[in-house]
Design a protein around this motif. Structure first.
Motif, PDB file in Angstrom:
ATOM      1  N   ALA A   1      -2.865  -0.736   9.155  1.00 18.00           N
ATOM      2  CA  ALA A   1      -2.971  -0.061  10.443  1.00 18.00           C
ATOM      3  C   ALA A   1      -1.617   0.515  10.865  1.00 18.00           C
ATOM      4  CB  ALA A   1      -3.494  -1.030  11.498  1.00 18.00           C
ATOM      5  N   LEU A   2      -0.547  -0.235  10.652  1.00 15.31           N
ATOM      6  CA  LEU A   2       0.787   0.260  10.992  1.00 15.31           C
ATOM      7  C   LEU A   2       1.168   1.453  10.120  1.00 15.31           C
ATOM      8  CD1 LEU A   2       3.296  -0.126  12.745  1.00 15.31           C
ATOM      9  CD2 LEU A   2       4.171  -1.662  10.976  1.00 15.31           C
ATOM     10  N   CYS A   3       0.840   1.397   8.857  1.00 13.11           N
ATOM     11  CA  CYS A   3       1.091   2.519   7.951  1.00 13.11           C
ATOM     12  C   CYS A   3       0.309   3.751   8.412  1.00 13.11           C
ATOM     13  CB  CYS A   3       0.704   2.133   6.527  1.00 13.11           C
ATOM     14  SG  CYS A   3       0.955   3.450   5.322  1.00 13.11           S
ATOM     15  N   GLY A   4      -0.934   3.559   8.824  1.00  7.88           N
ATOM     16  CA  GLY A   4      -1.743   4.662   9.341  1.00  7.88           C
ATOM     17  C   GLY A   4      -1.142   5.258  10.601  1.00  7.88           C
ATOM     18  N   LEU A   5      -0.588   4.420  11.464  1.00 10.03           N
ATOM     19  CA  LEU A   5       0.062   4.918  12.679  1.00 10.03           C
ATOM     20  C   LEU A   5       1.269   5.791  12.349  1.00 10.03           C
ATOM     21  CD1 LEU A   5      -0.027   1.789  15.012  1.00 10.03           C
ATOM     22  CD2 LEU A   5      -1.059   3.997  15.461  1.00 10.03           C
ATOM     23  N   VAL A   6       2.109   5.301  11.452  1.00 10.36           N
ATOM     24  CA  VAL A   6       3.334   6.037  11.098  1.00 10.36           C
ATOM     25  C   VAL A   6       2.995   7.355  10.419  1.00 10.36           C
ATOM     26  CG1 VAL A   6       5.402   5.972   9.654  1.00 10.36           C
ATOM     27  CG2 VAL A   6       4.750   3.963  10.986  1.00 10.36           C
TER      28      VAL A   6
ATOM     29  N   LEU B   1      -7.107  11.778  15.576  1.00  2.66           N
ATOM     30  CA  LEU B   1      -8.209  10.819  15.434  1.00  2.66           C
ATOM     31  C   LEU B   1      -7.809   9.647  14.539  1.00  2.66           C
ATOM     32  CD1 LEU B   1     -11.246  13.246  15.032  1.00  2.66           C
ATOM     33  CD2 LEU B   1     -10.546  11.961  17.060  1.00  2.66           C
ATOM     34  N   THR B   2      -7.089   9.941  13.459  1.00  5.70           N
ATOM     35  CA  THR B   2      -6.611   8.878  12.579  1.00  5.70           C
ATOM     36  C   THR B   2      -5.619   7.980  13.310  1.00  5.70           C
ATOM     37  OG1 THR B   2      -6.859  10.370  10.693  1.00  5.70           O
ATOM     38  CG2 THR B   2      -5.525   8.418  10.343  1.00  5.70           C
ATOM     39  N   PHE B   3      -4.772   8.577  14.142  1.00  8.87           N
ATOM     40  CA  PHE B   3      -3.824   7.801  14.940  1.00  8.87           C
ATOM     41  C   PHE B   3      -4.568   6.865  15.892  1.00  8.87           C
ATOM     42  CE2 PHE B   3      -1.351   7.351  18.867  1.00  8.87           C
ATOM     43  CZ  PHE B   3      -0.205   6.749  18.364  1.00  8.87           C
ATOM     44  N   LEU B   4      -5.587   7.372  16.554  1.00  6.70           N
ATOM     45  CA  LEU B   4      -6.351   6.535  17.485  1.00  6.70           C
ATOM     46  C   LEU B   4      -7.056   5.395  16.755  1.00  6.70           C
ATOM     47  CD1 LEU B   4      -7.865   9.293  19.784  1.00  6.70           C
ATOM     48  CD2 LEU B   4      -5.980   7.728  20.304  1.00  6.70           C
ATOM     49  N   PHE B   5      -7.639   5.681  15.602  1.00  7.77           N
ATOM     50  CA  PHE B   5      -8.300   4.634  14.821  1.00  7.77           C
ATOM     51  C   PHE B   5      -7.302   3.578  14.361  1.00  7.77           C
ATOM     52  CE2 PHE B   5      -9.491   2.971  10.634  1.00  7.77           C
ATOM     53  CZ  PHE B   5     -10.647   2.285  10.985  1.00  7.77           C
ATOM     54  N   SER B   6      -6.160   4.025  13.843  1.00 10.62           N
ATOM     55  CA  SER B   6      -5.146   3.070  13.378  1.00 10.62           C
ATOM     56  C   SER B   6      -4.575   2.258  14.526  1.00 10.62           C
ATOM     57  CB  SER B   6      -4.016   3.810  12.652  1.00 10.62           C
ATOM     58  OG  SER B   6      -4.500   4.445  11.500  1.00 10.62           O
TER      59      SER B   6
ATOM     60  N   TYR C   1      -4.176  -2.852  17.321  1.00  3.66           N
ATOM     61  CA  TYR C   1      -4.392  -3.646  18.528  1.00  3.66           C
ATOM     62  C   TYR C   1      -5.310  -4.829  18.242  1.00  3.66           C
ATOM     63  CZ  TYR C   1      -6.296  -4.973  23.052  1.00  3.66           C
ATOM     64  OH  TYR C   1      -6.720  -5.696  24.147  1.00  3.66           O
ATOM     65  N   LEU C   2      -6.396  -4.602  17.531  1.00  7.55           N
ATOM     66  CA  LEU C   2      -7.326  -5.695  17.214  1.00  7.55           C
ATOM     67  C   LEU C   2      -6.653  -6.763  16.362  1.00  7.55           C
ATOM     68  CD1 LEU C   2     -10.695  -3.876  16.461  1.00  7.55           C
ATOM     69  CD2 LEU C   2     -10.076  -5.192  18.494  1.00  7.55           C
ATOM     70  N   ASN C   3      -5.834  -6.347  15.405  1.00 11.71           N
ATOM     71  CA  ASN C   3      -5.148  -7.312  14.546  1.00 11.71           C
ATOM     72  C   ASN C   3      -4.085  -8.092  15.312  1.00 11.71           C
ATOM     73  OD1 ASN C   3      -6.292  -7.126  11.860  1.00 11.71           O
ATOM     74  ND2 ASN C   3      -5.580  -5.014  11.895  1.00 11.71           N
ATOM     75  N   SER C   4      -3.378  -7.423  16.213  1.00 10.39           N
ATOM     76  CA  SER C   4      -2.336  -8.139  16.959  1.00 10.39           C
ATOM     77  C   SER C   4      -2.970  -9.079  17.992  1.00 10.39           C
ATOM     78  CB  SER C   4      -1.393  -7.147  17.636  1.00 10.39           C
ATOM     79  OG  SER C   4      -2.081  -6.418  18.632  1.00 10.39           O
ATOM     80  N   ARG C   5      -4.094  -8.704  18.547  1.00  7.96           N
ATOM     81  CA  ARG C   5      -4.769  -9.551  19.528  1.00  7.96           C
ATOM     82  C   ARG C   5      -5.341 -10.793  18.866  1.00  7.96           C
ATOM     83  NH1 ARG C   5     -10.023  -7.522  22.507  1.00  7.96           N
ATOM     84  NH2 ARG C   5     -10.831  -8.172  20.506  1.00  7.96           N
TER      85      ARG C   5
END
Length: 96
Positions: free
Chosen positions: A9-14, A77-82, A87-91
């Motif tokens: 997810a972090l890789c997808g964000l970057v 859209l990819t940024f929002l998904f990632s 967020y789900l993983n950190s929560r």
């Protein structure tokens, strides 16, 4: 629902942030008809007149600008998904 892990997810964000900036800038440069990008235009081989060349070049610049902006929207859209996955993983790691 978690689909990917925190590192993915972090890789997808970057990568999404990088793709958004790059494609927005390229779209702007195509929109303002940057001469450096003329090699990326879909021009036909048999151009008979200068007016025909300008018409085809203007059409190619605008089409490439729109394509870059559409791809930047897909990266949003990819940024929002990632971001949602991150967020789900950190929560879920905080509640354990």
């Amino acid at each position: 629902m978690k689909i990917c892990g925190p590192k993915y997810a972090l890789c997808g964000l970057v990568l999404s942030v990088w793709g958004i900036f790059q494609l927005l800038l390229m779209g702007i440069f195509f929109y303002f008809r940057s001469v450096a990008l003329v090699e990326d235009l879909p021009l036909p081989e048999n151009i008979t007149s200068l007016e025909h060349f300008y018409k085809m070049a203007d059409r190619g610049y605008m089409q490439n600008a729109y394509n870059c902006w559409i791809a930047a929207c897909i990266y949003v859209l990819t940024f929002l998904f990632s971001g949602h996955q991150f967020y789900l993983n950190s929560r879920s790691s905080l509640s354990v």
